[in-house]
Design a protein around this motif. Structure first.
Motif, PDB file in Angstrom:
ATOM      1  N   ALA A  85       0.822  -1.210   0.000  1.00 47.71           N
ATOM      2  CA  ALA A  85       0.000   0.000   0.000  1.00 47.71           C
ATOM      3  C   ALA A  85       0.859   1.264   0.000  1.00 47.71           C
ATOM      4  O   ALA A  85       0.628   2.186  -0.796  1.00 47.71           O
ATOM      5  N   GLU A  86       1.839   1.307   0.873  1.00 48.76           N
ATOM      6  CA  GLU A  86       2.660   2.517   0.979  1.00 48.76           C
ATOM      7  C   GLU A  86       3.517   2.731  -0.250  1.00 48.76           C
ATOM      8  O   GLU A  86       3.889   3.877  -0.561  1.00 48.76           O
ATOM      9  N   GLY A  87       3.827   1.667  -0.978  1.00 51.39           N
ATOM     10  CA  GLY A  87       4.587   1.808  -2.211  1.00 51.39           C
ATOM     11  C   GLY A  87       3.749   2.319  -3.368  1.00 51.39           C
ATOM     12  O   GLY A  87       4.285   2.627  -4.443  1.00 51.39           O
ATOM     13  N   GLY A  88       2.434   2.417  -3.165  1.00 51.02           N
ATOM     14  CA  GLY A  88       1.548   2.895  -4.216  1.00 51.02           C
ATOM     15  C   GLY A  88       1.218   1.845  -5.247  1.00 51.02           C
ATOM     16  O   GLY A  88       0.655   2.164  -6.302  1.00 51.02           O
ATOM     17  N   TRP A  89       1.511   0.576  -4.955  1.00 48.11           N
ATOM     18  CA  TRP A  89       1.376  -0.472  -5.965  1.00 48.11           C
ATOM     19  C   TRP A  89      -0.074  -0.836  -6.251  1.00 48.11           C
ATOM     20  O   TRP A  89      -0.383  -1.374  -7.311  1.00 48.11           O
ATOM     21  N   ILE A  90      -0.988  -0.562  -5.316  1.00 48.29           N
ATOM     22  CA  ILE A  90      -2.391  -0.909  -5.547  1.00 48.29           C
ATOM     23  C   ILE A  90      -2.990  -0.018  -6.626  1.00 48.29           C
ATOM     24  O   ILE A  90      -3.691  -0.486  -7.521  1.00 48.29           O
ATOM     25  N   GLY A  91      -2.712   1.270  -6.569  1.00 56.27           N
ATOM     26  CA  GLY A  91      -3.320   2.222  -7.487  1.00 56.27           C
ATOM     27  C   GLY A  91      -2.439   2.633  -8.646  1.00 56.27           C
ATOM     28  O   GLY A  91      -2.580   3.743  -9.167  1.00 56.27           O
ATOM     29  N   MET A  92      -1.557   1.744  -9.072  1.00 58.17           N
ATOM     30  CA  MET A  92      -0.632   2.096 -10.155  1.00 58.17           C
ATOM     31  C   MET A  92      -1.346   2.614 -11.402  1.00 58.17           C
ATOM     32  O   MET A  92      -0.962   3.620 -11.988  1.00 58.17           O
ATOM     33  N   SER A  93      -2.397   1.916 -11.817  1.00 55.59           N
ATOM     34  CA  SER A  93      -3.094   2.283 -13.049  1.00 55.59           C
ATOM     35  C   SER A  93      -4.361   3.086 -12.788  1.00 55.59           C
ATOM     36  O   SER A  93      -5.094   3.412 -13.727  1.00 55.59           O
ATOM     37  N   ALA A  94      -4.619   3.409 -11.524  1.00 52.54           N
ATOM     38  CA  ALA A  94      -5.814   4.185 -11.196  1.00 52.54           C
ATOM     39  C   ALA A  94      -5.620   5.644 -11.580  1.00 52.54           C
ATOM     40  O   ALA A  94      -4.500   6.136 -11.732  1.00 52.54           O
ATOM     41  N   SER A  95      -6.744   6.345 -11.713  1.00 54.97           N
ATOM     42  CA  SER A  95      -6.702   7.745 -12.144  1.00 54.97           C
ATOM     43  C   SER A  95      -6.008   8.627 -11.111  1.00 54.97           C
ATOM     44  O   SER A  95      -6.274   8.519  -9.902  1.00 54.97           O
ATOM     45  N   PRO A  96      -5.138   9.531 -11.555  1.00 56.83           N
ATOM     46  CA  PRO A  96      -4.493  10.481 -10.633  1.00 56.83           C
ATOM     47  C   PRO A  96      -5.493  11.385  -9.919  1.00 56.83           C
ATOM     48  O   PRO A  96      -5.196  11.913  -8.843  1.00 56.83           O
ATOM     49  N   GLU A  97      -6.681  11.549 -10.486  1.00 54.04           N
ATOM     50  CA  GLU A  97      -7.705  12.385  -9.856  1.00 54.04           C
ATOM     51  C   GLU A  97      -8.059  11.891  -8.466  1.00 54.04           C
ATOM     52  O   GLU A  97      -8.467  12.672  -7.601  1.00 54.04           O
ATOM     53  N   GLY A  99      -5.865   9.868  -6.629  1.00 57.13           N
ATOM     54  CA  GLY A  99      -4.662   9.458  -5.927  1.00 57.13           C
ATOM     55  C   GLY A  99      -3.881   8.350  -6.588  1.00 57.13           C
ATOM     56  O   GLY A  99      -2.860   7.898  -6.052  1.00 57.13           O
ATOM     57  N   GLY A 100      -4.322   7.876  -7.750  1.00 55.21           N
ATOM     58  CA  GLY A 100      -3.590   6.842  -8.462  1.00 55.21           C
ATOM     59  C   GLY A 100      -2.404   7.401  -9.221  1.00 55.21           C
ATOM     60  O   GLY A 100      -2.232   8.613  -9.334  1.00 55.21           O
ATOM     61  N   MET A 101      -1.583   6.509  -9.761  1.00 62.16           N
ATOM     62  CA  MET A 101      -0.400   6.926 -10.515  1.00 62.16           C
ATOM     63  C   MET A 101      -0.701   7.152 -11.993  1.00 62.16           C
ATOM     64  O   MET A 101       0.081   7.805 -12.684  1.00 62.16           O
ATOM     65  N   ASP A 142     -20.519   9.985  -8.656  1.00 68.09           N
ATOM     66  CA  ASP A 142     -19.434  10.833  -8.162  1.00 68.09           C
ATOM     67  C   ASP A 142     -19.303  10.734  -6.644  1.00 68.09           C
ATOM     68  O   ASP A 142     -18.191  10.748  -6.102  1.00 68.09           O
ATOM     69  N   GLU A 143     -20.434  10.630  -5.960  1.00 61.77           N
ATOM     70  CA  GLU A 143     -20.402  10.548  -4.495  1.00 61.77           C
ATOM     71  C   GLU A 143     -19.676   9.283  -4.027  1.00 61.77           C
ATOM     72  O   GLU A 143     -18.843   9.328  -3.107  1.00 61.77           O
ATOM     73  N   ILE A 144     -19.996   8.160  -4.652  1.00 63.03           N
ATOM     74  CA  ILE A 144     -19.317   6.912  -4.280  1.00 63.03           C
ATOM     75  C   ILE A 144     -17.842   6.982  -4.636  1.00 63.03           C
ATOM     76  O   ILE A 144     -16.969   6.566  -3.845  1.00 63.03           O
ATOM     77  N   LYS A 145     -17.526   7.523  -5.794  1.00 62.09           N
ATOM     78  CA  LYS A 145     -16.118   7.666  -6.181  1.00 62.09           C
ATOM     79  C   LYS A 145     -15.351   8.483  -5.155  1.00 62.09           C
ATOM     80  O   LYS A 145     -14.252   8.103  -4.728  1.00 62.09           O
ATOM     81  N   GLU A 146     -15.916   9.614  -4.757  1.00 63.70           N
ATOM     82  CA  GLU A 146     -15.219  10.497  -3.814  1.00 63.70           C
ATOM     83  C   GLU A 146     -15.023   9.844  -2.458  1.00 63.70           C
ATOM     84  O   GLU A 146     -14.014  10.075  -1.785  1.00 63.70           O
ATOM     85  N   THR A 147     -15.982   9.011  -2.053  1.00 69.57           N
ATOM     86  CA  THR A 147     -15.898   8.368  -0.740  1.00 69.57           C
ATOM     87  C   THR A 147     -14.934   7.195  -0.737  1.00 69.57           C
ATOM     88  O   THR A 147     -14.128   7.036   0.203  1.00 69.57           O
ATOM     89  N   TYR A 148     -14.977   6.373  -1.784  1.00 60.39           N
ATOM     90  CA  TYR A 148     -14.275   5.095  -1.738  1.00 60.39           C
ATOM     91  C   TYR A 148     -12.947   5.055  -2.493  1.00 60.39           C
ATOM     92  O   TYR A 148     -11.998   4.406  -2.037  1.00 60.39           O
ATOM     93  N   LEU A 149     -12.869   5.713  -3.647  1.00 61.38           N
ATOM     94  CA  LEU A 149     -11.675   5.535  -4.473  1.00 61.38           C
ATOM     95  C   LEU A 149     -10.378   5.969  -3.792  1.00 61.38           C
ATOM     96  O   LEU A 149      -9.380   5.227  -3.838  1.00 61.38           O
ATOM     97  N   ILE A 153      -7.427   3.225  -3.268  1.00 57.32           N
ATOM     98  CA  ILE A 153      -6.158   3.432  -3.971  1.00 57.32           C
ATOM     99  C   ILE A 153      -4.995   3.521  -2.992  1.00 57.32           C
ATOM    100  O   ILE A 153      -3.904   2.983  -3.249  1.00 57.32           O
ATOM    101  N   SER A 154      -5.219   4.172  -1.865  1.00 56.05           N
ATOM    102  CA  SER A 154      -4.150   4.291  -0.863  1.00 56.05           C
ATOM    103  C   SER A 154      -3.910   2.982  -0.117  1.00 56.05           C
ATOM    104  O   SER A 154      -2.854   2.797   0.494  1.00 56.05           O
ATOM    105  N   GLY A 155      -4.893   2.080  -0.170  1.00 56.26           N
ATOM    106  CA  GLY A 155      -4.780   0.828   0.566  1.00 56.26           C
ATOM    107  C   GLY A 155      -5.293   0.907   1.986  1.00 56.26           C
ATOM    108  O   GLY A 155      -5.240  -0.088   2.714  1.00 56.26           O
ATOM    109  N   GLU A 156      -5.799   2.070   2.393  1.00 52.63           N
ATOM    110  CA  GLU A 156      -6.390   2.165   3.732  1.00 52.63           C
ATOM    111  C   GLU A 156      -7.587   1.236   3.840  1.00 52.63           C
ATOM    112  O   GLU A 156      -7.855   0.665   4.890  1.00 52.63           O
ATOM    113  N   TRP A 157      -8.348   1.134   2.752  1.00 53.17           N
ATOM    114  CA  TRP A 157      -9.452   0.192   2.658  1.00 53.17           C
ATOM    115  C   TRP A 157      -9.129  -0.811   1.551  1.00 53.17           C
ATOM    116  O   TRP A 157      -8.291  -0.547   0.692  1.00 53.17           O
TER     117      TRP A 157
END
Length: 567
Positions: A85-97, A99-101, A142-149, A153-157
């Protein structure tokens, strides 16, 4: 033999085989420069080798357990997940909007393989989250995206996928889980789901379940299914984990392998959930997650194969037995060398197919070109089935190389075989992948299949001047594949197609593997040229028998009665 990530192979395939330079040349992925790619692969390799690989045996020897409704994970898994999670490996291909890479799926695919080889049971957790992230990006409000993504992506969830029920396995349309409106935009989800990978853990703040359920009055079958986000802890007004939702882990399955990955029976008793996508649009949304996971599961098979190969190679180099020449180790015996060379050659072929698939996904994302999207869709079942079949075969051969010690758990060889076996089953069995390939993926009359075959033959033509015999063998194999593809596309009775579907998929993979090996030989790398010679002379000929099986059709199969099978 400690795990060593195949960074050089990934770099070689990207540079010489799968056309990654086309991906990096797009505006979308222009930051994927050679220096960045090297940095990503090197850092992921370091984490996989130093942090994850030492956890491999822990997961097997100290499985996840359920204690008073709480899942306790294997020793060290929490620290391993934290590193991912801390390496950012979960959200590598996720949108930067969120928190992804925003990196290419090709890089994510390479990293996922390394993590799978190092510790498959732990890697399955972030793979589920990656699929959920993509589904939410494409289908959620948008509401679900803002709450969960951001949290996913960070791996907290972390995220899961809930499809299967006791009476509804591959036949998802038979599910009974209910979703009743609460009147406030949320729904009460009631039902039981089984085989839920990583349904709970003790190292993330929350677990987010994507659950398929049926609205009141919804039509029967898959057309009446909707998708819901059902969190373990309901986010409060600030988006932090709040009150406990009405869902629970009932039990954990006692499995053949992947002991470190808790697979649960889940009970939902009016749990609060929010719809993802439109009413009765659940399958379309879930298929986004499943297609992501099918590439990922194919890569899990390849990773497990590489881990098993390296384990067997180390044993073969050390074990002294019989009157072997040279070092006296069993690696000097012709049959052991045959097994090792076959393992290595098939891993290269499967890895090439997976990266071809990922490149097609990236090009579709970057260009919006429908032909790239169709190519990615066609390659996905091939990648999933051939990657996992390779994992199973290579892990089994690894046990064989160990001889009697392979059957003894202390050597660790059997774990690879047990862990990888399920990959041919989940996310759609390999038989279903093959049926999808010859039916849904050939609704275009075989156009995408023929375009791939044409590329293979063009590559073989270009290679004939310097690698005549090998190039001719690949060209001829592709021609046989072309003729069988035409025959298959002409069959209007799908049973005729389905009877030979598995053989057709494997034959296609064999020919794609021959193409990749031939291109590797063309690079001038002597060692890769020798491996290509082995594959094309010894493994590629399998395609002929497979294609003959395809063209026998279904009559000689379906004429065998149930009573005759039971006799």
């Amino acid at each position: 033999m400690p795990y060593r990530a195949p960074v050089a192979d990934f770099r070689f395939l990207m540079d010489h085989i799968v056309g990654f330079s086309d991906v990096a040349a797009t505006d979308t992925f222009s930051e994927a420069t050679p220096d960045m790619v090297d940095a990503i692969l090197t850092e992921a390799a370091k984490m996989s080798e130093e942090v994850l690989a030492p956890l491999q045996r822990n997961g097997d020897l100290h499985p996840a357990t359920l204690e008073n409704g709480v899942v306790r994970t294997s020793p060290g898994f929490g620290d391993g997940y934290k590193a991912i999670a801390e390496g950012g490996w979960i959200g590598m291909s996720a949108s930067p909007e969120n928190g992804g890479m925003g990196l290419p799926m090709t890089l994510t695919t390479a990293v996922n393989e390394m993590m799978s080889a190092a510790c498959l049971s732990l890697q399955l957790n972030p793979l589920m989250s990656q699929g959920q992230i993509e589904a939410l990006e494409h289908h959620a409000s948008d509401e679900i995206k803002e709450t969960y993504l951001p949290k996913l992506i960070s791996g907290e969830w972390c995220g899961t996928m809930n499809l299967t029920e006791p009476q509804a396995g591959s036949d998802v349309g038979a599910l009974r889980t209910k979703a009743e409106p609460n009147g406030d935009g949320s729904y009460a989800i009631t039902g039981q789901k089984i085989y839920i990978s990583w349904a709970d853990n003790d190292f993330t703040e929350n677990v987010c379940h994507l659950v398929l359920a049926r609205l009141p009055e919804a039509v029967a079958g898959t057309k009446g299914i909707s998708l819901f986000m059902v969190p373990k802890l309901i986010p409060d007004a600030d988006g932090n984990p709040g009150e406990r939702n009405d869902l629970r882990v009932v039990s954990l399955e006692h499995k053949l392998g992947l002991h470190g990955s808790p697979t649960a029976v889940m009970e939902y008793s009016g749990a609060k959930g929010w719809m993802v996508g439109p009413e009765n649009g659940g399958m379309a949304a879930m298929f986004t997650m499943m297609n992501n996971a099918r590439l990922g599961v194919g890569v899990q098979g390849i990773g497990a194969a590489d881990g098993a190969y390296q384990h067997a190679l180390g044993y073969a180099m050390d074990r002294k037995q019989g009157k072997a020449p040279g070092t006296g180790a069993i690696i000097e015996h012709a049959d052991v060398r045959r097994m090792l060379a076959g393992m290595k050659a098939d891993i290269f072929a499967a890895r090439a197919i997976a990266l071809m698939n990922a490149v097609a996904i990236d090009m579709a994302t970057a260009t919006g070109d429908a032909s790239w999207k169709a190519r990615a869709a066609f390659l996905t079942p091939i990648c999933k089935a051939f990657g996992t079949d390779t994992g199973i075969a290579v892990a089994s051969t690894g046990v064989q190389i160990h001889g009697g010690m392979g059957f003894v758990e202390e050597t660790g060889a059997a774990q690879y075989s047990r862990d990888v076996r399920v990959t041919a089953i989940y996310e759609g069995t390999n038989g279903i992948q093959a049926m999808d390939l010859v039916a849904r993926k050939m609704m275009d009359g075989g156009e995408i299949a023929q375009s791939l075959i044409e590329e293979i033959q063009d590559g073989a033509e270009a290679a004939k001047a310097t690698h005549g015999d090998m190039a001719t063998a690949v060209w001829n194999a592709a021609e046989s594949l072309r003729e069988t593809t035409e025959w298959l596309a002409a069959q209007k009775d799908l049973t005729q197609r389905f009877a030979g579907a598995v053989a057709y998929l494997r034959a296609f993979a064999r020919v794609l593997g021959g193409h990749a090996h031939l291109q590797a030989a063309m690079s001038g790398d002597e060692a890769r040229g020798k491996l290509a010679t082995f594959y094309i002379n010894r493994l590629l000929p399998e395609h002929a028998g497979l294609l003959a099986e395809v063209r026998t059709g279904a009559d000689n199969l379906m004429s065998i009665t149930n009573d005759e099978l039971a006799a």
